[in-house]
Design a protein around this motif. Structure first.
Motif, short mmCIF file in Angstrom:
data_model
loop_
_atom_site.label_atom_id
_atom_site.label_comp_id
_atom_site.label_asym_id
_atom_site.label_seq_id
_atom_site.Cartn_x
_atom_site.Cartn_y
_atom_site.Cartn_z
N THR A 315 0.84 -1.19 0.00
CA THR A 315 0.00 0.00 0.00
C THR A 315 0.88 1.25 0.00
O THR A 315 1.83 1.35 0.78
CB THR A 315 -0.90 0.02 1.24
OG1 THR A 315 -1.73 -1.13 1.25
CG2 THR A 315 -1.76 1.27 1.28
N ASP A 342 -3.75 10.57 1.61
CA ASP A 342 -4.24 9.90 0.41
C ASP A 342 -3.61 8.51 0.36
O ASP A 342 -2.38 8.37 0.40
CB ASP A 342 -3.87 10.68 -0.84
CG ASP A 342 -4.43 10.05 -2.10
OD1 ASP A 342 -5.61 10.28 -2.40
OD2 ASP A 342 -3.69 9.29 -2.76
N GLN A 344 -3.37 4.77 -1.62
CA GLN A 344 -3.55 3.97 -2.83
C GLN A 344 -3.36 2.50 -2.45
O GLN A 344 -2.23 2.05 -2.25
CB GLN A 344 -2.55 4.39 -3.90
CG GLN A 344 -2.65 5.86 -4.30
CD GLN A 344 -3.98 6.19 -4.95
OE1 GLN A 344 -4.45 5.48 -5.83
NE2 GLN A 344 -4.60 7.28 -4.49
N ASP A 351 -9.13 2.44 -2.49
CA ASP A 351 -8.40 3.69 -2.25
C ASP A 351 -9.27 4.62 -1.43
O ASP A 351 -10.51 4.58 -1.48
CB ASP A 351 -8.05 4.37 -3.57
CG ASP A 351 -7.12 3.54 -4.44
OD1 ASP A 351 -6.56 2.55 -3.92
OD2 ASP A 351 -6.98 3.87 -5.63
N SER A 353 -9.21 8.63 1.13
CA SER A 353 -8.51 9.79 1.66
C SER A 353 -9.12 10.19 2.99
O SER A 353 -10.28 9.87 3.28
CB SER A 353 -8.55 10.96 0.67
OG SER A 353 -9.89 11.38 0.47
N ASP A 383 -13.03 5.62 -2.45
CA ASP A 383 -13.31 5.68 -3.87
C ASP A 383 -14.69 5.11 -4.18
O ASP A 383 -15.36 5.55 -5.12
CB ASP A 383 -12.24 4.90 -4.65
CG ASP A 383 -11.04 5.78 -4.97
OD1 ASP A 383 -11.00 6.91 -4.45
OD2 ASP A 383 -10.15 5.34 -5.72
#
Length: 401
Positions: A315, A342, A344, A351, A353, A383
């Motif tokens: 990650t 953030d 990913q 994903d 934030s 997301d």
């Protein structure tokens, strides 16, 4: 001649008196004044600041300090966020906390440099955890440039100036975090120093998931290697830092990977505005070492890595946090803080934030006493799926002594 005879008679009389006292019975001899034994009083040690005393019979200085803190929190988190909140009859709407702190600091100057021991112990009782919890925040030995024991990671520089007690701001260090470590700091003079340390990997693990979401965290093999370059001046502090972090599965179906994190931090003093004013910022990037940049990340995949098709995927994340404090008067201050994280994640659609905002107002009516109120808010944006909100308002009363 007469003067000499008078002096001789005086000396003879004095000698006779002493001899008579020596031959007195014990009951009468006890009334004769005796020389007092020397007393080794505790002395004030001003070599290391106020509050230090010498250990009797040594050149070691010690200081014992304490703190008592009471926190009263009310939660407004939504159901999607989870945790305390008024959204459910089964969830706590408030949490009361009582915490006591005990600090011990001893220092001795030696021919090799300063020899220091420091410990900090927390005793906590919460509404949702009524049994007393004992937490050793610090317990280390410093000898010259060597530091060994438990303490703040050499990666962390800035913790913010808000209470930062419920939602830990991303990018910054976690004020409640400590780790076991051993490190050496080289002092190059003029405020420059560099540190190389081995730190316990387990304290920075976020875990590993398989494709089915099952935890797959393996045992530790390699400690985290942490290094920093630090500059301290009258205007503030600046630091560059880096760390390695092994990510190992428990099943052995996938190879272990070496994650890492790099970061930078800056604290600037602002006495030209008001005494005690300052601002700070810290941020970084991590690959397989999420807790170095997101000490309390919230999202669908808060892990260091994921095993997919027999391969371990790490990650990645980046974060930045900033904060500052301003003293309106000697008694009143305000602090604000904000951060962004953030993430990913390896699994598709995971994903996310985080945004954190915090602000407080603190009153110091007498030395050592703080009465303050703070609002903390965390916003989680994945997301896929619904956004989440965490909100807490709190009152703090704290006395240092």
């Amino acid at each position: 001649m007469r003067r000499i005879l008078r002096r001789t008679k005086t000396l003879v009389a004095a000698a006779a008196a002493c001899a008579g006292a020596a031959s007195l019975p014990p009951a009468l001899a006890a009334d004769v004044p005796m020389a007092a034994e020397p007393v080794d009083y505790v002395r004030v040690c001003d070599a290391f600041g106020s509050g230090f005393l010498y250990v009797p019979g040594t050149e070691t200085c010690f200081r014992v300090m304490g703190r008592v803190r009471a926190d009263y929190r009310v939660y407004g988190s939504d159901q999607a966020y989870g945790g305390p909140g008024f959204y459910s009859n089964s969830a706590d709407g408030y949490v009361f906390r009582a915490r006591g702190y005990l600090y011990q600091d001893s220092r001795t100057n030696t021919e090799y440099g300063l020899l220091r021991t420091y410990s900090e112990i927390w005793f906590t009782v919460d509404t949702n955890a009524p049994d007393t919890a004992v937490f050793i925040r610090n317990a280390y030995i410093q000898f010259g440039g060597l530091t060994a024991g438990r303490g703040t990671s050499f990666y962390d520089l800035y913790f913010g100036d808000t209470f930062n007690t419920v939602f830990k701001m991303a990018g910054m260090g976690n004020p409640d975090f400590a780790t076991n470590l051993v490190g050496y700091t080289a002092d190059f003079g003029s405020g420059f120093s560099a540190t190389l340390a081995l730190e316990d990997t387990v304290y920075r693990q976020s875990g590993i998931q398989s494709a089915a979401g099952i935890t797959d965290q393996g045992g530790v093999r390699v400690p985290d290697v942490v290094a920093n370059i630090n500059l301290k001046q009258d205007w503030g502090v600046a630091q560059l830092m880096a760390a390695t972090h092994e990510v190992r599965t428990s099943t052995g179906r996938a190879d272990s990977e070496l994650g890492y994190s790099v970061g930078a931090g800056l604290i600037v003093n602002l006495p030209m505005i008001a005494k005690g004013d300052r601002i700070g910022i810290q941020g970084g990037y991590a690959d397989g070492a999420l807790m170095y940049v997101g000490p309390q990340a919230q999202g669908p995949s808060v892990v260091d890595g994921v095993v997919r098709n027999g391969n371990l995927k790490l990650t990645s994340a980046w974060a930045i946090g900033a904060s500052g404090i301003h003293f309106w008067t000697a008694d009143w201050s305000s602090a604000l803080g904000a951060s962004y994280l953030d993430v990913q994640a390896p699994n598709p659609g995971t994903d996310f934030s985080n945004i954190d905002l915090q602000g407080n107002l603190v009153f110091r009516p007498v030395k050592g006493l703080q009465i303050g109120t703070e609002v903390e808010w965390k916003y989680v944006q994945p997301d896929k799926g619904a956004d989440r909100n965490g909100l807490v308002g709190m009152l703090r009363v704290q006395r240092d002594f």
